[in-house]
Scaffold this motif. Structure first.
Motif, PDB file in Angstrom:
ATOM      1  N   ASP A 209       0.813  -1.216   0.000  1.00 17.09           N
ATOM      2  CA  ASP A 209       0.000   0.000   0.000  1.00 17.09           C
ATOM      3  C   ASP A 209       0.848   1.269   0.000  1.00 17.09           C
ATOM      4  OD1 ASP A 209      -2.328  -1.477   0.009  1.00 17.09           O
ATOM      5  OD2 ASP A 209      -2.522  -1.490   2.196  1.00 17.09           O
ATOM      6  N   LEU A 210       2.168   1.150   0.192  1.00 20.18           N
ATOM      7  CA  LEU A 210       3.048   2.316   0.197  1.00 20.18           C
ATOM      8  C   LEU A 210       3.353   2.760  -1.222  1.00 20.18           C
ATOM      9  CD1 LEU A 210       5.628   1.181   2.925  1.00 20.18           C
ATOM     10  CD2 LEU A 210       3.635   2.668   3.265  1.00 20.18           C
ATOM     11  N   ASP A 211       3.714   4.045  -1.382  1.00 19.57           N
ATOM     12  CA  ASP A 211       4.113   4.519  -2.714  1.00 19.57           C
ATOM     13  C   ASP A 211       5.556   4.107  -2.998  1.00 19.57           C
ATOM     14  OD1 ASP A 211       5.804   6.349  -1.385  1.00 19.57           O
ATOM     15  OD2 ASP A 211       4.220   7.873  -1.347  1.00 19.57           O
ATOM     16  N   ASP A 212       6.003   4.363  -4.210  1.00 13.65           N
ATOM     17  CA  ASP A 212       7.329   3.906  -4.634  1.00 13.65           C
ATOM     18  C   ASP A 212       8.439   4.502  -3.776  1.00 13.65           C
ATOM     19  OD1 ASP A 212       6.125   2.420  -6.601  1.00 13.65           O
ATOM     20  OD2 ASP A 212       6.455   3.897  -8.195  1.00 13.65           O
ATOM     21  N   ARG A 213       8.318   5.805  -3.435  1.00  8.67           N
ATOM     22  CA  ARG A 213       9.378   6.434  -2.641  1.00  8.67           C
ATOM     23  C   ARG A 213       9.504   5.800  -1.279  1.00  8.67           C
ATOM     24  NH1 ARG A 213       8.608  12.245   0.003  1.00  8.67           N
ATOM     25  NH2 ARG A 213       7.242  10.862   1.180  1.00  8.67           N
ATOM     26  N   ASP A 214       8.360   5.550  -0.600  1.00 11.09           N
ATOM     27  CA  ASP A 214       8.398   4.966   0.747  1.00 11.09           C
ATOM     28  C   ASP A 214       8.955   3.542   0.710  1.00 11.09           C
ATOM     29  OD1 ASP A 214       7.372   7.296   1.693  1.00 11.09           O
ATOM     30  OD2 ASP A 214       5.325   6.543   1.995  1.00 11.09           O
ATOM     31  N   ARG A 215       8.576   2.776  -0.333  1.00 14.24           N
ATOM     32  CA  ARG A 215       9.114   1.414  -0.451  1.00 14.24           C
ATOM     33  C   ARG A 215      10.618   1.438  -0.690  1.00 14.24           C
ATOM     34  NH1 ARG A 215       4.189   0.149  -3.251  1.00 14.24           N
ATOM     35  NH2 ARG A 215       5.234   0.379  -5.280  1.00 14.24           N
ATOM     36  N   LYS A 216      11.071   2.453  -1.441  1.00 15.20           N
ATOM     37  CA  LYS A 216      12.519   2.566  -1.691  1.00 15.20           C
ATOM     38  C   LYS A 216      13.267   2.900  -0.412  1.00 15.20           C
ATOM     39  CE  LYS A 216      15.946   4.776  -4.674  1.00 15.20           C
ATOM     40  NZ  LYS A 216      16.196   5.722  -5.811  1.00 15.20           N
ATOM     41  N   ILE A 217      12.668   3.786   0.413  1.00 14.97           N
ATOM     42  CA  ILE A 217      13.300   4.139   1.681  1.00 14.97           C
ATOM     43  C   ILE A 217      13.423   2.904   2.573  1.00 14.97           C
ATOM     44  CG2 ILE A 217      12.984   5.439   3.838  1.00 14.97           C
ATOM     45  CD1 ILE A 217      11.747   7.680   2.159  1.00 14.97           C
ATOM     46  N   LEU A 218      12.366   2.118   2.645  1.00 15.31           N
ATOM     47  CA  LEU A 218      12.417   0.882   3.450  1.00 15.31           C
ATOM     48  C   LEU A 218      13.482  -0.068   2.917  1.00 15.31           C
ATOM     49  CD1 LEU A 218       8.651  -0.001   4.118  1.00 15.31           C
ATOM     50  CD2 LEU A 218      10.339   0.796   5.775  1.00 15.31           C
ATOM     51  N   ALA A 219      13.538  -0.212   1.598  1.00 15.12           N
ATOM     52  CA  ALA A 219      14.505  -1.144   1.001  1.00 15.12           C
ATOM     53  C   ALA A 219      15.932  -0.699   1.280  1.00 15.12           C
ATOM     54  CB  ALA A 219      14.262  -1.256  -0.496  1.00 15.12           C
ATOM     55  N   LEU A 220      16.182   0.609   1.151  1.00 11.62           N
ATOM     56  CA  LEU A 220      17.536   1.114   1.390  1.00 11.62           C
ATOM     57  C   LEU A 220      17.933   0.952   2.856  1.00 11.62           C
ATOM     58  CD1 LEU A 220      17.435   4.397  -0.765  1.00 11.62           C
ATOM     59  CD2 LEU A 220      18.698   2.292  -1.278  1.00 11.62           C
ATOM     60  N   SER A 243      14.648  10.929   8.436  1.00 14.14           N
ATOM     61  CA  SER A 243      14.216  10.453   9.749  1.00 14.14           C
ATOM     62  C   SER A 243      12.711  10.601   9.901  1.00 14.14           C
ATOM     63  CB  SER A 243      14.948  11.233  10.835  1.00 14.14           C
ATOM     64  OG  SER A 243      14.501  10.830  12.112  1.00 14.14           O
ATOM     65  N   ARG A 244      12.158  11.792   9.473  1.00 13.09           N
ATOM     66  CA  ARG A 244      10.712  12.006   9.594  1.00 13.09           C
ATOM     67  C   ARG A 244       9.947  11.071   8.663  1.00 13.09           C
ATOM     68  NH1 ARG A 244      12.109  17.658   9.845  1.00 13.09           N
ATOM     69  NH2 ARG A 244      11.641  17.857   7.620  1.00 13.09           N
ATOM     70  N   LEU A 245      10.443  10.907   7.435  1.00 11.34           N
ATOM     71  CA  LEU A 245       9.769  10.019   6.483  1.00 11.34           C
ATOM     72  C   LEU A 245       9.756   8.571   6.986  1.00 11.34           C
ATOM     73  CD1 LEU A 245      11.258  11.402   3.138  1.00 11.34           C
ATOM     74  CD2 LEU A 245       8.852  11.511   3.837  1.00 11.34           C
ATOM     75  N   LEU A 246      10.905   8.150   7.482  1.00 14.94           N
ATOM     76  CA  LEU A 246      11.008   6.774   7.965  1.00 14.94           C
ATOM     77  C   LEU A 246      10.094   6.533   9.155  1.00 14.94           C
ATOM     78  CD1 LEU A 246      12.460   4.093   7.502  1.00 14.94           C
ATOM     79  CD2 LEU A 246      14.276   4.875   9.023  1.00 14.94           C
TER      80      LEU A 246
END
Length: 262
Positions: A209-220, A243-246
């Motif tokens: 359900d996350l967008d591409d940017r959020d999934r990329k942050i999690l993956a990194l 930090s805030r996004l994560l």
């Protein structure tokens, strides 16, 4: 004059006669005097107890413990025997000693405790096996033992399989005689992969359900192992923003995972 050596059967006969005399004398005496004579009976017949105990060796129980249990059975036999009975003392004592040993195996000698039915069958097998081996000239099969005990071969096989439950092997014991491996080397390590698969299976719907940017942050962060500063350099934002996004991503995932279903 040549003196003939005392034969074993003669010695046994003398012991049997002395035993019967001592038991007859003890019958009508006060307790203290009676006990003194019974002690003599026990000393005279101690070799019988040791002989019976020896038949139960190699079952995982210390030989000294077996002898102590056999002596206890002999003491019980000496105190319970009645001279007026028509049977000889050993005819009463031997089953008593064997019964004491079987109870010990059944109640005290197990590291892993099988069902009582299996314990009792294992004790019966241990008592019958020496005589069967002597009669047959080889270790009895499950079928031969079952026929002698009047039971099914399947029950004998089940009871025989628990012989190793009397003692536990050390993990430092050799795993095989032909190599240097220890038992501990054959024990599987904890497999973290199962937990990972379960976690991925649980997280997958929420992450989708996350967008591409959020999934990329999690993956990194969690797959690539990058720091927040390195993620910021990758995305062209500051470490504070990462930090805030994560934190926001993790809060949304936690909310989705704890949301009631149905």
């Amino acid at each position: 004059m040549t003196i003939a050596p005392v034969r074993s059967t003669d010695s046994q006969q003398l012991i049997a006669e002395s035993t019967e005399e001592l038991l007859a004398q003890a019958a009508g005496l006060p307790e203290a005097q009676r006990q003194e004579l019974l002690d003599e009976v026990i000393i005279l017949n101690a070799p019988v107890a040791r002989s019976i105990a020896s038949r139960y060796r190699r079952k995982g129980v210390d030989a000294d413990d077996l002898e102590q249990v056999a002596y206890l059975g002999l003491v019980k036999a000496a105190n319970g025997y009645r001279p007026e009975a028509s049977t000889a003392f050993l005819s009463y004592a031997v089953p008593t000693i064997r019964g004491e040993l079987k109870r010990y195996f059944r109640d005290c000698a197990w590291t892993v405790r099988p069902p009582r039915r299996v314990q009792e069958m294992q004790g019966s097998i241990a008592a019958a096996e020496p005589q069967l081996t002597q009669q047959l000239g080889h270790l009895p099969t499950d079928k031969e033992t079952a026929e002698a005990l009047g039971t099914d071969p399947e029950e004998v096989a089940e009871a025989t399989s628990v012989r190793g439950c009397f003692t536990a092997l050390s993990l430092d014991a050799p795993a095989a005689p032909d190599n240097g491996a220890r038992l501990v080397d054959t024990v599987a390590d904890a497999e973290e992969g199962y937990e990972l698969v379960e976690n991925v299976h649980t997280l997958a719907p929420a992450v989708s359900d996350l967008d591409d940017r959020d999934r990329k942050i999690l993956a990194l962060r969690f797959c690539g192992g990058l720091t927040q500063e390195e993620i910021g350099n990758e995305l062209g934002v500051s470490q504070m923003q990462v930090s805030r996004l994560l934190r926001g991503i993790l809060d949304r995932l936690r909310e989705d995972l704890t949301k009631p279903t149905g």
